[in-house]
Design a protein around this motif. Sequence first.
Motif, PDB file in Angstrom:
ATOM      1  N   TYR A  16       0.870  -1.176   0.000  1.00  0.00           N
ATOM      2  CA  TYR A  16       0.000   0.000   0.000  1.00  0.00           C
ATOM      3  C   TYR A  16       0.900   1.217   0.000  1.00  0.00           C
ATOM      4  CZ  TYR A  16      -3.347  -3.467   1.728  1.00  0.00           C
ATOM      5  OH  TYR A  16      -4.126  -4.579   1.872  1.00  0.00           O
ATOM      6  N   SER A  17       0.833   2.058  -1.035  1.00  0.00           N
ATOM      7  CA  SER A  17       1.673   3.249  -1.153  1.00  0.00           C
ATOM      8  C   SER A  17       0.776   4.473  -1.267  1.00  0.00           C
ATOM      9  CB  SER A  17       2.557   3.173  -2.397  1.00  0.00           C
ATOM     10  OG  SER A  17       3.320   2.001  -2.396  1.00  0.00           O
ATOM     11  N   TYR A  18       1.088   5.511  -0.481  1.00  0.00           N
ATOM     12  CA  TYR A  18       0.282   6.723  -0.485  1.00  0.00           C
ATOM     13  C   TYR A  18       1.183   7.945  -0.488  1.00  0.00           C
ATOM     14  CZ  TYR A  18      -3.043   3.371   1.470  1.00  0.00           C
ATOM     15  OH  TYR A  18      -3.818   2.270   1.695  1.00  0.00           O
ATOM     16  N   PRO A  22      -0.818  18.499  -0.524  1.00  0.00           N
ATOM     17  CA  PRO A  22      -1.679  19.348  -1.346  1.00  0.00           C
ATOM     18  C   PRO A  22      -2.158  18.630  -2.615  1.00  0.00           C
ATOM     19  CG  PRO A  22       0.250  20.562  -0.600  1.00  0.00           C
ATOM     20  CD  PRO A  22       0.465  19.132  -0.233  1.00  0.00           C
ATOM     21  N   SER A  23      -1.380  17.647  -3.106  1.00  0.00           N
ATOM     22  CA  SER A  23      -1.774  16.746  -4.195  1.00  0.00           C
ATOM     23  C   SER A  23      -1.613  15.330  -3.675  1.00  0.00           C
ATOM     24  CB  SER A  23      -0.880  16.935  -5.417  1.00  0.00           C
ATOM     25  OG  SER A  23      -1.021  18.236  -5.937  1.00  0.00           O
ATOM     26  N   ASN A  24      -2.364  14.377  -4.211  1.00  0.00           N
ATOM     27  CA  ASN A  24      -2.336  13.014  -3.701  1.00  0.00           C
ATOM     28  C   ASN A  24      -2.148  12.002  -4.820  1.00  0.00           C
ATOM     29  OD1 ASN A  24      -3.114  13.593  -0.834  1.00  0.00           O
ATOM     30  ND2 ASN A  24      -4.879  14.448  -1.870  1.00  0.00           N
ATOM     31  N   ASP A  25      -1.606  10.849  -4.456  1.00  0.00           N
ATOM     32  CA  ASP A  25      -1.482   9.712  -5.353  1.00  0.00           C
ATOM     33  C   ASP A  25      -1.428   8.472  -4.476  1.00  0.00           C
ATOM     34  OD1 ASP A  25      -1.198   8.210  -7.661  1.00  0.00           O
ATOM     35  OD2 ASP A  25       0.946   8.583  -7.894  1.00  0.00           O
ATOM     36  N   SER A  38      11.605  -0.298  -6.373  1.00  0.00           N
ATOM     37  CA  SER A  38      11.434   1.069  -5.891  1.00  0.00           C
ATOM     38  C   SER A  38      10.002   1.513  -6.144  1.00  0.00           C
ATOM     39  CB  SER A  38      12.389   2.018  -6.609  1.00  0.00           C
ATOM     40  OG  SER A  38      13.717   1.721  -6.283  1.00  0.00           O
ATOM     41  N   VAL A  39       9.485   2.318  -5.240  1.00  0.00           N
ATOM     42  CA  VAL A  39       8.145   2.871  -5.374  1.00  0.00           C
ATOM     43  C   VAL A  39       8.278   4.312  -5.832  1.00  0.00           C
ATOM     44  CG1 VAL A  39       6.035   3.490  -4.153  1.00  0.00           C
ATOM     45  CG2 VAL A  39       7.222   1.367  -3.598  1.00  0.00           C
ATOM     46  N   LEU A  40       7.605   4.675  -6.916  1.00  0.00           N
ATOM     47  CA  LEU A  40       7.627   6.040  -7.426  1.00  0.00           C
ATOM     48  C   LEU A  40       6.189   6.517  -7.581  1.00  0.00           C
ATOM     49  CD1 LEU A  40       9.107   8.487  -8.606  1.00  0.00           C
ATOM     50  CD2 LEU A  40       8.980   7.359 -10.833  1.00  0.00           C
ATOM     51  N   LEU A  41       5.819   7.515  -6.800  1.00  0.00           N
ATOM     52  CA  LEU A  41       4.498   8.116  -6.892  1.00  0.00           C
ATOM     53  C   LEU A  41       4.668   9.558  -7.327  1.00  0.00           C
ATOM     54  CD1 LEU A  41       2.955   6.784  -3.565  1.00  0.00           C
ATOM     55  CD2 LEU A  41       2.561   5.904  -5.860  1.00  0.00           C
ATOM     56  N   SER A  42       3.717  10.089  -8.082  1.00  0.00           N
ATOM     57  CA  SER A  42       3.824  11.484  -8.514  1.00  0.00           C
ATOM     58  C   SER A  42       2.452  12.134  -8.500  1.00  0.00           C
ATOM     59  CB  SER A  42       4.441  11.560  -9.908  1.00  0.00           C
ATOM     60  OG  SER A  42       3.593  10.925 -10.840  1.00  0.00           O
ATOM     61  N   ALA A  43       2.454  13.439  -8.323  1.00  0.00           N
ATOM     62  CA  ALA A  43       1.227  14.230  -8.311  1.00  0.00           C
ATOM     63  C   ALA A  43       1.593  15.644  -8.750  1.00  0.00           C
ATOM     64  CB  ALA A  43       0.619  14.239  -6.910  1.00  0.00           C
ATOM     65  N   PRO A  44       0.616  16.436  -9.225  1.00  0.00           N
ATOM     66  CA  PRO A  44       0.906  17.823  -9.599  1.00  0.00           C
ATOM     67  C   PRO A  44       1.532  18.585  -8.435  1.00  0.00           C
ATOM     68  CG  PRO A  44      -1.304  17.201 -10.291  1.00  0.00           C
ATOM     69  CD  PRO A  44      -0.790  16.087  -9.424  1.00  0.00           C
ATOM     70  N   LEU A  52       4.947  10.565   2.333  1.00  0.00           N
ATOM     71  CA  LEU A  52       4.977   9.338   1.556  1.00  0.00           C
ATOM     72  C   LEU A  52       4.912   8.182   2.546  1.00  0.00           C
ATOM     73  CD1 LEU A  52       5.264   7.816  -1.094  1.00  0.00           C
ATOM     74  CD2 LEU A  52       7.746   8.007  -0.857  1.00  0.00           C
ATOM     75  N   ILE A  53       3.905   7.345   2.402  1.00  0.00           N
ATOM     76  CA  ILE A  53       3.671   6.239   3.320  1.00  0.00           C
ATOM     77  C   ILE A  53       3.740   4.939   2.528  1.00  0.00           C
ATOM     78  CG2 ILE A  53       2.009   5.154   4.878  1.00  0.00           C
ATOM     79  CD1 ILE A  53       0.821   8.068   5.172  1.00  0.00           C
ATOM     80  N   LEU A  54       4.482   3.958   3.047  1.00  0.00           N
ATOM     81  CA  LEU A  54       4.596   2.649   2.414  1.00  0.00           C
ATOM     82  C   LEU A  54       4.315   1.583   3.455  1.00  0.00           C
ATOM     83  CD1 LEU A  54       5.370   0.787   0.073  1.00  0.00           C
ATOM     84  CD2 LEU A  54       7.756   1.044   0.771  1.00  0.00           C
ATOM     85  N   LYS A  55       3.316   0.746   3.207  1.00  0.00           N
ATOM     86  CA  LYS A  55       2.961  -0.356   4.102  1.00  0.00           C
ATOM     87  C   LYS A  55       3.052  -1.661   3.322  1.00  0.00           C
ATOM     88  CE  LYS A  55      -0.994   1.711   5.812  1.00  0.00           C
ATOM     89  NZ  LYS A  55      -2.273   1.654   6.512  1.00  0.00           N
ATOM     90  N   ILE A  56       3.604  -2.679   3.951  1.00  0.00           N
ATOM     91  CA  ILE A  56       3.651  -4.027   3.396  1.00  0.00           C
ATOM     92  C   ILE A  56       2.939  -4.935   4.393  1.00  0.00           C
ATOM     93  CG2 ILE A  56       5.129  -5.962   2.738  1.00  0.00           C
ATOM     94  CD1 ILE A  56       5.372  -3.587   0.843  1.00  0.00           C
TER      95      ILE A  56
END
Length: 73
Positions: A16-18, A22-25, A38-44, A52-56
């Motif tokens: 679970y990656s969050y 101000p912007s979310n993904d 690797s976890v790569l998340l992007s938002a405007p 940035l939260i990472l749960k396994i």
Amino acid sequence: MTIKVTGCSGRYWTEYSYLNGPSNDGRTVTYKGDRSYSVLLSAPCRTGTYRLILKIIGDGFDSYDEQSKYIRC
């Protein structure tokens, strides 16, 4: 964030990656077996603090990591 999951041969686990701010993904993905990636998340980009939260979560184990950073756009 980079993560390595070992000792899970033949077992399923869920990532679970969050990205909250101000912007979310976010994403939820289920894998089987050992994995390194690797976890790569992007938002405007909007000025503010991002978390940035990472749960396994797997059968009999779990892991959690969180990082925060202020970004000016």
